[in-house]
Design an enzyme around this catalytic site. Sequence first.
Site, short mmCIF file in Angstrom:
data_model
loop_
_atom_site.label_atom_id
_atom_site.label_comp_id
_atom_site.label_asym_id
_atom_site.label_seq_id
_atom_site.Cartn_x
_atom_site.Cartn_y
_atom_site.Cartn_z
N ASP A 182 43.27 -10.01 37.30
CA ASP A 182 44.72 -9.97 37.14
C ASP A 182 45.43 -10.40 38.41
OD1 ASP A 182 47.10 -7.22 36.69
OD2 ASP A 182 47.32 -9.41 36.49
C1 LIG Z 1 49.48 -6.64 24.13
C2 LIG Z 1 49.94 -8.06 23.96
C3 LIG Z 1 50.91 -8.24 22.83
C4 LIG Z 1 48.73 -8.97 23.76
S1 LIG Z 1 50.74 -8.58 25.43
O1 LIG Z 1 51.21 -9.90 25.26
O2 LIG Z 1 51.72 -7.63 25.82
N1 LIG Z 1 49.58 -8.64 26.56
C5 LIG Z 1 49.59 -7.73 27.68
C6 LIG Z 1 48.20 -7.68 28.31
C7 LIG Z 1 47.23 -7.08 27.36
C8 LIG Z 1 46.33 -7.87 26.69
C9 LIG Z 1 45.39 -7.32 25.80
C10 LIG Z 1 45.40 -5.94 25.59
C11 LIG Z 1 46.32 -5.14 26.28
C12 LIG Z 1 47.23 -5.70 27.16
C13 LIG Z 1 50.55 -8.28 28.74
O3 LIG Z 1 50.79 -9.48 28.82
N2 LIG Z 1 51.02 -7.38 29.57
C14 LIG Z 1 51.90 -7.77 30.66
C15 LIG Z 1 53.28 -7.60 30.08
C16 LIG Z 1 54.41 -7.79 30.97
C17 LIG Z 1 54.43 -8.19 32.24
N3 LIG Z 1 55.70 -8.15 32.63
C18 LIG Z 1 56.44 -7.74 31.63
N4 LIG Z 1 55.61 -7.53 30.61
C19 LIG Z 1 51.52 -6.90 31.87
O4 LIG Z 1 51.95 -5.78 32.01
N5 LIG Z 1 50.60 -7.48 32.68
C20 LIG Z 1 50.01 -6.77 33.82
C21 LIG Z 1 48.49 -6.65 33.64
C22 LIG Z 1 48.09 -6.06 32.26
C23 LIG Z 1 48.45 -4.58 32.13
C24 LIG Z 1 47.96 -3.99 30.82
C25 LIG Z 1 46.46 -4.21 30.65
C26 LIG Z 1 46.08 -5.67 30.74
C27 LIG Z 1 46.61 -6.28 32.04
C28 LIG Z 1 50.29 -7.52 35.16
O5 LIG Z 1 49.55 -6.91 36.22
O6 LIG Z 1 49.88 -8.88 34.97
C29 LIG Z 1 51.78 -7.51 35.63
F1 LIG Z 1 51.91 -8.44 36.58
F2 LIG Z 1 52.55 -7.80 34.59
C30 LIG Z 1 52.12 -6.16 36.19
O7 LIG Z 1 52.59 -5.30 35.49
N6 LIG Z 1 51.86 -6.02 37.52
C31 LIG Z 1 52.09 -4.73 38.19
C32 LIG Z 1 52.85 -5.02 39.44
N7 LIG Z 1 53.07 -3.77 40.18
C33 LIG Z 1 54.10 -4.04 41.20
C34 LIG Z 1 54.31 -2.80 42.03
O8 LIG Z 1 53.07 -2.38 42.60
C35 LIG Z 1 52.06 -2.11 41.64
C36 LIG Z 1 51.80 -3.32 40.77
#
Ligand SMILES: CC(C)(C)S(=O)(=O)N[C@@H](Cc1ccccc1)C(=O)N[C@@H](Cc1c[nH]c[nH+]1)C(=O)N[C@@H](CC1CCCCC1)C(O)(O)C(F)(F)C(=O)NCCN1CCOCC1
Length: 327
Positions: free
Chosen positions: A33
């Site tokens: 990620d």
């Molecule tokens: C579920 C779905 C309809 C397929 S989805 O399109 O939502 N896909 C999810 C990922 C996923 C895939 C398969 C199963 C479950 C989850 C998705 O695209 N999630 C994004 C949605 C998003 C981003 N922004 C707004 N919305 C996300 O949170 N991605 C983070 C990693 C994900 C988390 C869940 C599990 C899978 C990996 C991410 O790390 O890429 C991030 F950048 F979006 C994020 O949230 N980064 C955290 C940044 N913080 C900043 C402060 O310090 C700590 C870290």
Amino acid sequence: NDGSVTASPEDAYDSEYLCPVSIDGQTLALDFDTGSADLWVFSTSLPSSEQKGHTLFDPSKSTNWKALSGYKWNITYGDGSGASGTVGTDVVTVGGTSVSGQAVEIATKVSSAFVSDTANDGLLGLAFSSINTVTPKAQHTFFDTAKSSLSSPVFTADLKHRQLPGTYDFGTIDSSKYTGTITYIDVDTANGFWEFTGSGYAVGSGSFVSSSIDAIADTGTTLIYVPDAVVTAYYKQVSGASYDSSQGGYTFPCSATLPNLTLGIGSYHAVVPGQYINYSPASGSKCFGGVQSDSGIGFSIYGDVFLKSQFVIFDGSSTPRLGFAAK
Ligand SMILES: CC(C)(C)S(=O)(=O)N[C@@H](Cc1ccccc1)C(=O)N[C@@H](Cc1c[nH]c[nH+]1)C(=O)N[C@@H](CC1CCCCC1)C(O)(O)C(F)(F)C(=O)NCCN1CCOCC1
């Protein structure tokens, strides 16, 4: 100490890509990620109800495990999911790249979305270590730990569309994986992301619209999230497309022919094939779009739908930059 590891799609829609990672000989499937900087794993310290279906890391079985007493972590992701726990260091191996003393964050609590995503045993963060959540002292990402032992301080992503394994390479740029030249763009690391300014967009065979788009290259996000102007222009070219609040995004008839989306990176025009933008069936004969609005996020996200159309270089040299090439 260069390495290469396969990135396998977790489902039929390329929702996420999972890679085998060995921690002192225990192999788990982790989601690489570039949008976060914590390496955390499902563990035997989780309540048994949260362990079900996952491969667990058991520190008690590791000869190289060193607990960092008093250290904790707690992360919340953009989709509202989260996890927390304790920390130690161990030997972590990804393909041919092995590092010792790598911070491994043990989950003692995970949110329900992680419990039900049984193919995913945790995350390997590849954003900048400045956003690592460990307290009292932030820890280095796997890439930062490995960097000095790599031929060059880079890793590349070659993700594939639908049911094909791609690769993440550490330390080398494999010229057999792309065509033409690589276009590099500067990265702003202030928010801890691989953040850059896109130069505009075009829909199908339409003319290119120059506009500055503040975006992050994020392998951990499935879809493309861009400004409303881009989303509106795109779906105007898709008959039957509309915003469906019950689905939380744009949907269209699954039979629709989708135009390509071109996203400008400097002078390079990166083309996302239209069929990559049919993400998955939504409800009835409607499908959910791979291009959605970034409103509420604060920046655009060039996620897997975009990244899998390109060969991407994450250059962690003293002036970090991103490279893109067609393939
Ligand atoms: C579920 C779905 C309809 C397929 S989805 O399109 O939502 N896909 C999810 C990922 C996923 C895939 C398969 C199963 C479950 C989850 C998705 O695209 N999630 C994004 C949605 C998003 C981003 N922004 C707004 N919305 C996300 O949170 N991605 C983070 C990693 C994900 C988390 C869940 C599990 C899978 C990996 C991410 O790390 O890429 C991030 F950048 F979006 C994020 O949230 N980064 C955290 C940044 N913080 C900043 C402060 O310090 C700590 C870290």
